[in-house]
Design an enzyme around this catalytic site. Structure first.
Site, PDB file in Angstrom:
ATOM      1  N   GLU A 260       0.841  -1.219   0.000  1.00 24.15           N
ATOM      2  CA  GLU A 260       0.000   0.000   0.000  1.00 24.15           C
ATOM      3  C   GLU A 260       0.868   1.258   0.000  1.00 24.15           C
ATOM      4  OE1 GLU A 260      -2.418  -1.500   3.416  1.00 24.15           O
ATOM      5  OE2 GLU A 260      -4.098  -0.860   2.149  1.00 24.15           O
TER       6      GLU A 260
ATOM      7  N   GLU B  29      -4.587  -9.410   3.189  1.00 24.21           N
ATOM      8  CA  GLU B  29      -5.345  -9.119   4.422  1.00 24.21           C
ATOM      9  C   GLU B  29      -6.608  -9.953   4.580  1.00 24.21           C
ATOM     10  OE1 GLU B  29      -3.817  -6.931   2.586  1.00 24.21           O
ATOM     11  OE2 GLU B  29      -3.036  -5.262   3.775  1.00 24.21           O
TER      12      GLU B  29
END
Ligand code: NAD
Length: 729
Positions: free
Chosen positions: A126, A148
């Site tokens: 990210e 995730e």
């Protein structure tokens, strides 16, 4: 000691290096994020700095957010703390993305590039996604992605919003919703990163020095930006979003809060400007984090799984790394154990009674390696290397020098005793002998051994190459070194161990058999089999009980039932189950392998639906139970058995009970395991449900004394038996 350091070069490029002290992999903490923010501010305001490269001092870039930190945020300050923490990350990454440019003219920013030497996961991707260009090393071992969702959360540091805006919802779906990881070349082909190069820092530095103002502006910060593939009210986008909702709900049955929240964040976010979308992402992320399911999943599937793999319950004994393993019996299990051992670099002697059986066992490895070659995961050289480690033979003398034996011959106490004696006549005096038995007591099998303290159970699940759990069983006389050896072996073959004590069916089978039996019993009662199967799946079980017994085979069920009945005599509680099971076996319906079971199958062995003949023999009752009733029966029958296993001392650590349940038989992962589920319900409610079931369906649902006691005292399993309490005890 700092996680990030900055080095300003004479050429005006500031290289920020991420290198968390004392860890082999970088993970981001809130302090780390603050340090990074400070360095970015300093570089952006320093006139001598023309551009920034963010890289890692380790062989990989980063493994993601420190999940302990995420768990801690919630405990410290609840939803507000989580939201504020997440927003501070958004602000940092947005600062990197805007890089000091004028928000109106979009000019004057400093180029920032990411240079990834290896793996970049979670926030480790990210962060790069917020920079202006991503350079990855040509490292086939590196994994790039956003996993995730696998632990019950979703990418919440802008990954969701940025990826969907960058690639479109359709292309982003496998990366976000399945947590699919790619090597750098595939990641570049998918549009996840920009370049694969030999020297990422060098290339990033060169790029930064020549980047123009336009190179720094993300598509979504430009006028007239349109999301690739369309937003939900665009004709193409409409189809994508409609399809995605149906697909996700079909796969998750709505029990995974993270999958739903991810879709909501994407849907709502795509209708508003970028910065608002980030706030929406943060809200949904907070929502997921406040749901006990995500905390339980993080606890079992990340924190505790890793703790067990690192030897949380390993006795304090010197290293017991296995160099040469002897495997007795080259059938389905022995062949699989040989494969996972040889691929882990361990020398294997694979023994069977006849040479062709031993050869067939070795051929199993060959066929798995060939499949790997077809999928371009394995090279010919690697195949040759792995196969050269396996000696297939009938000659027990070849076991000379083996430091571990894993016995996987027929499930027969005399056959097992015979091979134990034969092997022990050859192997070194300090070798450890393990049996892969599913049903025979370890202490009884150990009687055939000269060295019962070196005798242990190492119970694999089928198929061995796919199943992550290994159950290690201590017999009455098993010593610490045998336990350590088994744990070191499991670590070498990269699986997850649990260590349990020796009682009938150990742990996993002890809980899974009642689950199957409850499903079969309901068929006998006239409950619609479709209701049984769907109720299980809607609770998040990967397979309904009837599909599960079709997979494991009905004749195996019959065999276990007969043996259990013989052992228990008049106390045997499952006569009603056997009425159904034995009748199925009499019809020759043995499950998937005979292309006939509770399900019907086509010629290719594909399930075509539940078998209609069940209705004739076990007519459907006019009154069908409520869905919740069926779900409670199927879940409680497993969870109460797990509590009994804890009460009986079969389990010594509830972390093993939860991790083992999810990895061993797929116990509804969204719950974090049976103890996690009971804690979600709370002991008083669990007792209430169990009592009601017990009144209607029998003693097998009677709440165990331990659960009653906990209900009275207002205790939870993790409150009373968690790792902190264990340490204190
Ligand atoms: P299998 O029948 O496929 O294989 C057993 C092998 O042992 C055969 O190849 C047989 O020729 C060989 N064998 C028998 N007697 C021998 C002897 N005296 N010397 C050398 N080899 C001999 O059975 P399997 O499914 O691989 O199961 C093996 C063991 O693993 C059993 O104890 C079983 O309970 C246990 N187990 C099975 C599973 C499963 O799902 N099948 C799962 C966990 C554990």
């Amino acid at each position: 000691m700092t996680d990030f350091t900055m080095d300003k070069g004479d050429d005006g490029v500031a290289v920020i290096t991420w290198d968390v002290p004392g860890k082999s992999m970088n993970v981001l903490s809130m302090e780390g994020a603050q340090q990074l923010g400070g360095l970015i501010d300093a570089a952006l305001s320093d006139d001598a700095v023309r551009g920034i490269v963010i890289t890692s001092g380790k062989k990989d870039f980063a493994a993601g957010m420190d999940l302990n930190v995420i768990a801690g945020m919630k405990d410290a300050g609840g939803a507000r703390a989580v939201f504020d923490g997440v927003m501070s990350l958004h602000n940092l990454l947005r600062k990197i993305e805007r890089a000091g440019m004028d928000p109106k003219t979009l000019k004057g920013g400093k180029p920032i590039a990411a240079a990834l030497p290896g793996t970049a996961l979670g926030i480790g991707l990210e962060l790069p996604l917020a920079t202006h260009r991503i350079f990855a090393a040509d490292n086939a071992k590196a994994k790039i992605g956003l996993p995730e969702i696998m632990v019950g959360i979703f990418p919440g540091a802008g990954g969701t919003t940025r990826l969907v805006r960058k690639m479109g919802a359709m292309a982003a779906a496998p990366i976000l919703l399945e947590g699919k990881l790619n090597d750098p070349k595939k990641a570049r082909a998918a549009g996840l990163i920009d370049e694969v190069v030999d020297d990422p820092v060098g290339s990033a530095r060169d790029w930064v020095l020549q980047a123009s103002d336009a190179d720094l502006v993300k598509p979504w910060d430009q006028k007239g930006y349109k999301m690739p593939g369309g937003t939900p009210y665009h004709p193409a986008g409409f189809m994508t979003f409609l399809g995605a909702n149906a697909m996700v709900l079909g796969r998750t049955m709505g029990v995974y809060p993270a999958a739903k929240a991810l879709l909501s964040a994407v849907y709502e976010g795509s209708l508003v400007p970028f910065d608002t979308a980030l706030r929406i992402e943060a809200r949904w992320f907070t929502h997921v984090l406040m749901n006990p399911s995500s905390a339980n999943m993080i606890r079992s599937l990340f924190i505790n799984k890793e703790a067990l793999e690192k030897g949380a319950n390993r006795p304090d004994v010197p290293d017991q790394t296995v160099r040469k393993v002897g495997i007795l019996g080259a059938g389905m299990m022995g062949a699989g154990i040989a494969y996972v051992s040889a691929t882990a670099g361990i020398e294997v002697v694979l023994i069977d009674a006849a040479q062709d059986a031993a050869d067939r066992g070795k051929a199993h490895s060959e066929s798995l390696l060939d499949k790997g070659i077809q999928r371009k995961k394995v090279t010919e050289a690697r195949k040759a290397e792995v196969l050269s480690r396996i000696l297939a033979t009938t000659d027990y003398a070849a076991l000379d020098g083996c430091d571990l034996i894993v016995e996987a011959v027929f499930e027969d106490i005399d056959v097992k005793a015979d091979v134990t004696r034969k092997a022990e006549a050859v192997i070194p005096a300090d070798a450890i002998f393990a049996t892969n038995t599913s049903t025979l007591p370890i202490s009884e099998l150990a009687r055939a051994s000269q060295r019962p303290d070196q005798f242990i159970g190492i119970h694999f699940f089928s198929p061995v190459d796919k199943m992550a759990l290994v159950e290690i069983i201590k017999g009455g006389e098993t010593g610490d070194r045998a336990v350590a050896k088994a744990l070191d072996f499991v670590r070498q073959i990269r699986k997850t161990p649990i260590v349990v004590n020796d009682e009938r069916f150990f742990y996993a089978n002890r809980c899974i058999i009642p689950y199957i039996n409850e499903g079969v019993r309901m068929v006998g009662e006239g409950v619609n089999p479709t209701l049984v199967e769907n109720a299980a799946k809607m609770m998040g079980m990967p397979l309904g009980p009837l599909q599960l017994i079709d997979e494991t085979s009905i004749d195996l069920g019959v065999k276990i039932a007969k043996a259990t009945r013989a052992a228990m005599g008049n106390d045997y509680p499952d006569g009603n189950v056997d009425d159904v099971l034995f009748w199925m076996a009499d019809q020759g319906r043995m499950g998937r392998k005979s292309k006939a079971g509770f399900y019907a199958y086509d010629d290719a062995g594909k399930r075509t639906g539940l078998w209609s003949g069940l209705d004739d023999r076990f007519p459907r009752a006019d009154d069908q139970p409520e869905l919740t009733e069926v779900q409670h029966r199927l879940m409680m029958v497993q969870a109460l058995e797990a509590v009994r296993a804890l009460e009986a001392g079969v389990l010594e650590d509830i972390r093993e009970g939860d991790v083992g349940a999810i990895l061993g038989w797929g116990f509804a992962p969204w719950t974090g395991g049976p103890f996690g589920w009971l804690d979600m319900l709370g002991a008083p409610r669990a007792v209430e449900i169990a009592e009601a079931l017990s009144d209607r369906h029998g003693d097998r649902f009677a709440p165990p004394a331990l659960l009653r006691e906990m209900a009275e005292r207002g205790e939870s399993f993790y409150g009373r038996f968690g790792p902190d309490q264990k340490k204190a005890a």
